[in-house]
Each structure stands twice: as structure tokens, then as C-alpha cells.
Design a protein around this motif. Structure first.
Motif, PDB file in Angstrom:
ATOM      1  N   LEU A  90       0.822  -1.207   0.000  1.00 39.99           N
ATOM      2  CA  LEU A  90       0.000   0.000   0.000  1.00 39.99           C
ATOM      3  C   LEU A  90       0.853   1.253   0.000  1.00 39.99           C
ATOM      4  O   LEU A  90       0.578   2.209  -0.718  1.00 39.99           O
ATOM      5  CB  LEU A  90      -0.935  -0.004   1.215  1.00 39.99           C
ATOM      6  N   GLY A 126      -9.375   3.992   4.200  1.00 41.51           N
ATOM      7  CA  GLY A 126      -9.992   2.839   3.576  1.00 41.51           C
ATOM      8  C   GLY A 126     -11.500   2.932   3.606  1.00 41.51           C
ATOM      9  O   GLY A 126     -12.089   3.240   4.650  1.00 41.51           O
ATOM     10  N   HIS A 184      -8.893   1.768  -1.039  1.00 44.23           N
ATOM     11  CA  HIS A 184      -7.989   2.717  -0.397  1.00 44.23           C
ATOM     12  C   HIS A 184      -7.959   4.019  -1.191  1.00 44.23           C
ATOM     13  O   HIS A 184      -7.759   4.014  -2.415  1.00 44.23           O
ATOM     14  CB  HIS A 184      -6.579   2.138  -0.285  1.00 44.23           C
ATOM     15  N   ASP A 189      -6.887  -0.966  -6.356  1.00 43.88           N
ATOM     16  CA  ASP A 189      -8.188  -1.149  -5.725  1.00 43.88           C
ATOM     17  C   ASP A 189      -9.350  -0.836  -6.658  1.00 43.88           C
ATOM     18  O   ASP A 189     -10.519  -0.961  -6.264  1.00 43.88           O
ATOM     19  CB  ASP A 189      -8.292  -0.286  -4.466  1.00 43.88           C
ATOM     20  N   MET A 223      -5.599   3.883   7.252  1.00 37.32           N
ATOM     21  CA  MET A 223      -4.599   2.851   7.017  1.00 37.32           C
ATOM     22  C   MET A 223      -3.567   2.911   8.124  1.00 37.32           C
ATOM     23  O   MET A 223      -3.032   3.968   8.439  1.00 37.32           O
ATOM     24  CB  MET A 223      -3.897   3.062   5.670  1.00 37.32           C
TER      25      MET A 223
END
Length: 342
Positions: free
Chosen positions: A44, A168, A177, A295, A331
Motif C-alpha cells: 500500500l 480505507g 484505499h 483497488d 490505514m
């Protein structure tokens, strides 16, 4: 296009010993960090770094080279100062913001500055006019607020560095995200941050789904000579926790909508995520975030769920037969992962 249903941081031996100690320390630190940053978190963060660089290039092109640098009037953020405003002054909040951004644009570590405070009202500020205080928050997603309201003479803003400012949107189909853009949409970002402080987000959901059909390709590009909908290549929902007052969000930065843009419908809390590049919408919507590229599969999944036809303000739309609930969360950083052991 989006519509409302009713109209969302001494000696040779001594020198040799110090060198060895330094090398050993580096090895230990590296090992600890490698343990803290688990594969998914590293994915991420790395993705956010790459995506942030691309977003900044795109925004700079649209803005004529400088990118966004906005703050909120009548707001004073607190926190340790990295530059004292008494001897660090500018003629505008834009200059103050950019000074902070310069300290948060490298690839070799956390931001040295993640918030700024400027005094730009000559009458109210007096001798403090032009003061620019650059600060470092303990937690940039929970900024230390000293005061707000019409009596506050300061303008303040946030700067999210690489890998920071990611929230998120959790759904039953996966987590989306979103990288927030405080420099472009500060009021919008402050609202999203307020959702992180709530115990629930009951009422937050996606309720409309329009897939790309045959009008846009998988990269969001419009197919030549194809119509622009319906379907309109977007999913729409609401970001408002039931039982909480909602204050309309002012119009902020309205760039061209592109694949992954997260924007308000009007002044919120209705919002949408675009599956395509919508040049035909002519910069009409405040964009406050962007979905991390990997995502977008989750967004695509929601876009093809079962729907029923409806008409909103004379526009044919596709409403989800079963709305998709959304939970908003932050996150976790590597340090938070270590503290919680998760």
C-alpha cells in the motif's frame, strides 16, 4: 453523470569503534522496520508513493505548473514548529503552503513539515501579518486544533506526504484505499477525517452503480464515436453518519474527472468514484481523493452488481438492488502495526 435522488511524517581506535557501532545500529533498525512493515502494508505504501507522484504531475499540469496549495480560513492548527513565523513571512497563504510542501516532497524520509499556519488579514493580524508557521503534527490524520471560528485570524492547511493520508472505504466486496488531497480540497478532507473519529458510519453506503458498458475501455478512455451514457461509468453513494449534523462543503478544486477520482455531488454528502475519464463533465465536481490503482477492481465489482432502473431529475440511472455499506477507517502505519500487534 452524478445526480442526487432528491434535488457526499580522538584516536583511530575510537573512530573505528564508532563506525562499527553505527553499522550495527543500521542493521538492527533495518531488521525492525522490515518486521513492522508487513507485505500488505508495504504494498500500500509503495503504491501510494508511485500514485502520489503521478497525481502531483497531473495536478501540476492542470494548474499550470504549481499544483494546489489551499487552506482553511479562520482555523489555527497547533503543534511543534519547524519554522517560526516571527522571522518567516510571506505575502500570501499560497507561499506559506508551498514552503511546507517543499519540506514534504522528498523520497528519502518522512515529511519535515505536514501543516502550516498563516496570518493574512492585515487588519486582524497587525504586526503578525504575513507570519508563516510551519509545523509537524504528532498525528497528521488527527491534527492538533487550537481554535476555529470567525474570531480566529489564522489560515491553516495540511500536507500529506508519500504513503500518508490514505483512508480505507471498507465494503463486503473489498477495501477501496483512497489517497486524500488536502492541498486541493482542505474542507473536504477535514470532513473525511472527522468520520475517522466516529464509532460508526451507519448510513454510509453505495446505492448507485453504473458500469463502463462498451463506451469506455479498461483504462477509462472513451471509445471513439460512442455515447457518454447511460451507463455513466461511476458508482455513487453517501458519506454521512446517521444522527450527525452535516454542513454543506464549499466548492473546492474541480479538475477533470478521471478514472479513480473521488468527488462530491454538489456540496456533499453524496459522492461518487469514477470508472472512466470524463472530460465531458467539464470540471464540475470537487475532487477530494483518488483510489489507489490496484483497488479499482473493487470499484469495478460494485459497478456490475444487480441494479434496477430509476429516473433522477429526468436522468435514467441504475440503482443498486441492495446498497453496499461502507466503513471508513485509516490505514495503519508501521508504528501502529507494532503497537497493536496486528
Amino acid at each position: 453523470m452524478p445526480r442526487r435522488a432528491n434535488d457526499v511524517e580522538p584516536g583511530r581506535f575510537t573512530a573505528t569503534a564508532l563506525l562499527l557501532i553505527g553499522l550495527i545500529s543500521c542493521v538492527i533498525v533495518y531488521a525492525v522496520i522490515s518486521t513492522i512493515l508487513r507485505p500488505q502494508d508495504r504494498r500500500l505504501v509503495d503504491s501510494a508513493v508511485r500514485f502520489t507522484e503521478g497525481s502531483r504531475d497531473h495536478d501540476a499540469a492542470e494548474e499550470g505548473g504549481g499544483g494546489c496549495c489551499r487552506g482553511i480560513d479562520n482555523l489555527e492548527l497547533w503543534g511543534p514548529a519547524v519554522k517560526w513565523g516571527t522571522d518567516f513571512k510571506f505575502n500570501s497563504s499560497d507561499g506559506c503552503c508551498k514552503a511546507c510542501k517543499v519540506m514534504c516532497s522528498g523520497n528519502d524520509g518522512p515529511c519535515l513539515c505536514d501543516s502550516w499556519v498563516f496570518c493574512g488579514n492585515k487588519d486582524a493580524c497587525g504586526s503578525k501579518f504575513g507570519e508563516c508557521w510551519l509545523k509537524k503534527q504528532k498525528d497528521v490524520l488527527v491534527p492538533d486544533r487550537q481554535g476555529g471560528g470567525e474570531k480566529v485570524m489564522w489560515t491553516s492547511g495540511l500536507i500529506f506526504g508519500q504513503g500518508q493520508g490514505i483512508v480505507g472505504f471498507e465494503t463486503e466486496h473489498g477495501v477501496i484505499h483512497v489517497k486524500l488531497h488536502p492541498e486541493c480540497a482542505p474542507h473536504s478532507v477535514y470532513y473525511i477525517l472527522s468520520l475517522l473519529t466516529l464509532r460508526h458510519c451507519a448510513g454510509c453506503q453505495f446505492h448507485r452503480a453504473e458500469n463502463r458498458g462498451s463506451y469506455w475501455d479498461s483504462e477509462g478512455n472513451h471509445v471513439k464515436n460512442a455515447p457518454f451514457g447511460p451507463p455513466y461509468a461511476m458508482i455513487q453513494g453517501i458519506l454521512h453518519a446517521e444522527g450527525n449534523m452535516f454542513i454543506p462543503i464549499p466548492t473546492e478544486h474541480c479538475p477533470t474527472i478521471r478514472r479513480g477520482s473521488v468527488a462530491w455531488v454538489g456540496s456533499g454528502p453524496e459522492f461518487f468514484i469514477s470508472l472512466a475519464n470524463h472530460h465531458e463533465w467539464k470540471q464540475s465536481y470537487t475532487v477530494f481523493g483518488s483510489v489507489l490503482p490496484e483497488d479499482m477492481d473493487v470499484v469495478e465489482t460494485i459497478a456490475v452488481l444487480p441494479t434496477r432502473a430509476d429516473v433522477w431529475n429526468s436522468v435514467n440511472v441504475s440503482v443498486l438492488e441492495k446498497p453496499v455499506s461502507v466503513t471508513v477507517w485509516r490505514m495503519k502505519t508501521g508504528q501502529e502495526q507494532e503497537e497493536t500487534g496486528s
